[in-house]
Enzyme design. Structure first.
Site, PDB file in Angstrom:
ATOM      1  N   GLU A 241       0.825  -1.205   0.000  1.00  0.00           N
ATOM      2  CA  GLU A 241       0.000   0.000   0.000  1.00  0.00           C
ATOM      3  C   GLU A 241       0.867   1.266   0.000  1.00  0.00           C
ATOM      4  O   GLU A 241       1.741   1.424   0.874  1.00  0.00           O
ATOM      5  CB  GLU A 241      -0.929  -0.033   1.227  1.00  0.00           C
ATOM      6  CG  GLU A 241      -1.761   1.207   1.447  1.00  0.00           C
ATOM      7  CD  GLU A 241      -2.758   1.510   0.335  1.00  0.00           C
ATOM      8  OE1 GLU A 241      -3.261   0.580  -0.299  1.00  0.00           O
ATOM      9  OE2 GLU A 241      -3.016   2.708   0.102  1.00  0.00           O
TER      10      GLU A 241
ATOM     11  N   THR B 179      -5.863   1.441  -5.350  1.00  0.00           N
ATOM     12  CA  THR B 179      -5.361   0.096  -5.046  1.00  0.00           C
ATOM     13  C   THR B 179      -5.900  -0.941  -6.027  1.00  0.00           C
ATOM     14  O   THR B 179      -5.173  -1.852  -6.445  1.00  0.00           O
ATOM     15  CB  THR B 179      -5.744  -0.280  -3.601  1.00  0.00           C
ATOM     16  OG1 THR B 179      -5.078   0.637  -2.721  1.00  0.00           O
ATOM     17  CG2 THR B 179      -5.325  -1.684  -3.255  1.00  0.00           C
TER      18      THR B 179
ATOM     19  N   HIS C   6      -1.594   2.709   4.850  1.00  0.00           N
ATOM     20  CA  HIS C   6      -2.655   3.453   4.157  1.00  0.00           C
ATOM     21  C   HIS C   6      -2.767   4.853   4.753  1.00  0.00           C
ATOM     22  O   HIS C   6      -2.682   5.030   5.959  1.00  0.00           O
ATOM     23  CB  HIS C   6      -3.994   2.719   4.272  1.00  0.00           C
ATOM     24  CG  HIS C   6      -5.014   3.219   3.293  1.00  0.00           C
ATOM     25  ND1 HIS C   6      -5.651   4.438   3.427  1.00  0.00           N
ATOM     26  CD2 HIS C   6      -5.468   2.683   2.141  1.00  0.00           C
ATOM     27  CE1 HIS C   6      -6.453   4.624   2.405  1.00  0.00           C
ATOM     28  NE2 HIS C   6      -6.371   3.567   1.607  1.00  0.00           N
TER      29      HIS C   6
ATOM     30  N   ASP D 127       1.642   0.083  -4.881  1.00  0.00           N
ATOM     31  CA  ASP D 127       0.474   0.232  -5.762  1.00  0.00           C
ATOM     32  C   ASP D 127       0.336   1.634  -6.350  1.00  0.00           C
ATOM     33  O   ASP D 127       0.002   1.806  -7.512  1.00  0.00           O
ATOM     34  CB  ASP D 127      -0.832  -0.224  -5.075  1.00  0.00           C
ATOM     35  CG  ASP D 127      -1.143   0.483  -3.768  1.00  0.00           C
ATOM     36  OD1 ASP D 127      -0.350   1.343  -3.337  1.00  0.00           O
ATOM     37  OD2 ASP D 127      -2.188   0.179  -3.171  1.00  0.00           O
ATOM     38  N   HIS D 128       0.594   2.651  -5.514  1.00  0.00           N
ATOM     39  CA  HIS D 128       0.399   4.024  -6.004  1.00  0.00           C
ATOM     40  C   HIS D 128       1.089   4.993  -5.058  1.00  0.00           C
ATOM     41  O   HIS D 128       1.675   4.589  -4.057  1.00  0.00           O
ATOM     42  CB  HIS D 128      -1.099   4.346  -6.134  1.00  0.00           C
ATOM     43  CG  HIS D 128      -1.901   4.038  -4.896  1.00  0.00           C
ATOM     44  ND1 HIS D 128      -1.703   4.695  -3.708  1.00  0.00           N
ATOM     45  CD2 HIS D 128      -2.863   3.107  -4.645  1.00  0.00           C
ATOM     46  CE1 HIS D 128      -2.512   4.210  -2.794  1.00  0.00           C
ATOM     47  NE2 HIS D 128      -3.223   3.231  -3.323  1.00  0.00           N
TER      48      HIS D 128
HETATM   49  C1  GP9 Z   1      -8.812  -1.145   1.239  1.00  0.00           C
HETATM   50  C2  GP9 Z   1      -7.667  -0.646   0.420  1.00  0.00           C
HETATM   51  C3  GP9 Z   1      -7.977   0.749  -0.035  1.00  0.00           C
HETATM   52  O1  GP9 Z   1      -9.260  -2.393   0.909  1.00  0.00           O
HETATM   53  O2  GP9 Z   1      -7.357  -1.476  -0.626  1.00  0.00           O
HETATM   54  O3  GP9 Z   1      -6.953   1.251  -0.736  1.00  0.00           O
HETATM   55  P1  GP9 Z   1      -7.017   2.639  -1.557  1.00  0.00           P
HETATM   56  O4  GP9 Z   1      -7.525   2.329  -2.913  1.00  0.00           O
HETATM   57  O5  GP9 Z   1      -7.939   3.559  -0.786  1.00  0.00           O
HETATM   58  O6  GP9 Z   1      -5.597   3.084  -1.537  1.00  0.00           O
END
Ligand code: GP9
Length: 422
Positions: free
Chosen positions: A38, A80, A193, A252-253
């Site tokens: 994340e 995500t 997150h 992921d980002h």
């Molecule tokens: C919660 C998580 C959210 O399941 O994957 O990620 P996000 O897209 O808000 O970064």
């Protein structure tokens, strides 16, 4: 459309030509463990703060793994879920919304499905509500054997939004270790997150003047995730999985921190527009291969769409006839002329970095010379503008109109007709 079919089949031809490469099939039969981290960006990998390494475990992994130093996320509003889709299905996410939500019923050539056809056990793990990003439905359609969501975990460690990554990896590994082999297991972390708040007991870094800022909290969270990754790798070694498993980890980002002063404080220098863009778009990416193959820093440009073609190439599973956009990254010779096209229309070949303007991917954008750190000569980007536009257009047509399903049906009809002629 026949134009989209021809375009994506040419991508397949490009990958097919690379299957002569000595690394094609060099790790056939291996298990695959992939971790999507994340908001795990690239700018803090290898850095220290207050004399402490932020990612000590990943830094160690660099010595024995292929680390991609110019790896880009290709996500849009689906965040995500877009990272997941790009990495597993090798198509561009859509600009608005999330493919997971809007097009979950459409046909895609995702890694889980392809490995399932090869008798891999396939599992996906994420410690949050199964309905978030429509994962329950999408994972069913991606043909995972099982999706372990929040309800399958014991909430014995609460850090951030839900279960902390250390416990998440521990409990996931209890399942992974007992799986039929070979297997593909995909784990999506959560602790790092936004807004990165963690209990004080989990904050192990002295972040100095960044203490009490969102950047300080981000670095603390990343440090925690790095420790969790270290435990995961140790556990894989204990389970005897390290030497027969392809292990992939990528971010992921970006981390959604908008205050560039905080980045400048951390990095200790002013940041140009190009620096900012690259910081925001580059995420961490490692591939550990059995026997520490291909270890070292790989500076060839790469993106999330390349992950599935890379793994399938190493496993010796042809993607020449699969509907994907990416190309394998670990080949004896990096692919010449490789470009990474980001969802917002930016693209780079490692030499130039193009940023689109408000009117899309046009000559009104900015063409940066990366080595010089200067923007100006649009000629250096002109040749690739049309290619970038085409990639995004073709991908949108295919994803939104469920064309992969049409292409496959058409292929089946042609095969039957061909069979009748014999
Ligand atoms: C919660 C998580 C959210 O399941 O994957 O990620 P996000 O897209 O808000 O970064």
């Amino acid at each position: 459309s026949s134009e989209a079919k021809q375009w994506i089949e040419e991508r397949g031809d490009l990958r097919g030509a690379l299957e002569q490469d000595p690394l094609f099939g060099a790790y056939a039969g291996s298990n695959v463990v992939m971790v999507q981290l994340e908001a795990f960006q690239n700018f803090m990998v290898g850095k220290s703060i207050g004399g402490q390494e932020i990612t000590p475990n990943l830094n160690k992994l660099i010595d024995t793994s292929a680390y991609f130093s110019q790896f880009y996320h290709q996500t849009s509003q689906g965040r995500t879920s877009d990272g997941d889709f790009a990495a597993n299905c090798s198509m561009q996410p859509v600009t608005n919304g999330s493919v997971f939500i809007q097009y979950a019923s459409h046909e895609f050539d995702c890694m889980s499905k392809i490995l399932k056809e090869r008798d891999y056990a396939t599992t996906v793990f994420h410690p949050y509500e199964g309905g978030f990003w429509n994962r329950n439905t999408m994972y069913h359609n991606m043909k995972y054997d099982k999706f372990y969501s929040l309800k399958h975990f014991i909430l014995d460690e609460k850090v951030g939004w839900a279960l902390g990554d250390k416990s998440f990896f521990r409990q996931s590994m209890d399942v992974v270790a007992d799986q039929q082999k070979p297997f593909y297991s995909f784990m999506i972390t959560l602790t790092s997150h936004h807004p990165y708040t963690m209990p004080d007991t989990e904050k192990k870094l002295d972040v100095g003047s960044l203490d009490g800022t969102i950047m300080g909290d981000y670095l603390q969270a990343v440090h925690y995730v790095d420790a969790a990754m270290g435990e995961l790798v140790d556990r894989m070694k204990e389970e005897g999985l390290w030497d027969n498993t392809i292990f992939v980890a990528y971010g992921d980002h970006d981390n959604s921190i908008k205050d560039w002063k905080l980045f400048e404080t951390f990095l200790g220098k002013p940041l140009s527009d190009l620096d900012r863009e690259m910081i925001q778009k580059q995420v961490a990416m490692f591939v550990h291969l059995p026997g520490d193959g291909q270890a070292g820093t790989h500076a060839n440009v790469a993106g999330q769409l390349d992950i599935t073609p890379t793994i399938l190439h190493l496993l010796g599973i042809s993607t020449a006839d699969r509907y994907m956009i990416g190309t394998p990254l670990l080949t004896a010779q990096p692919l010449e002329g490789k470009k990474v096209v980001l969802r917002n229309g930016a693209f780079t070949d490692g030499t130039v970095y193009y940023m689109p303007s408000g009117d899309g991917i046009t000559e009104n954008g900015k063409c940066w010379n990366i080595a010089a750190g200067a923007a100006g000569d649009m000629n250096a980007c002109l040749g690739a503008i049309e290619d970038a536009r085409t990639e995004l257009n073709m991908s949108d047509q295919i994803v939104m109109s469920d064309l992969i399903d049409d292409f496959k049906k058409q292929g089946a009809v042609e095969a039957r007709a061909g069979g009748g002629d014999d």
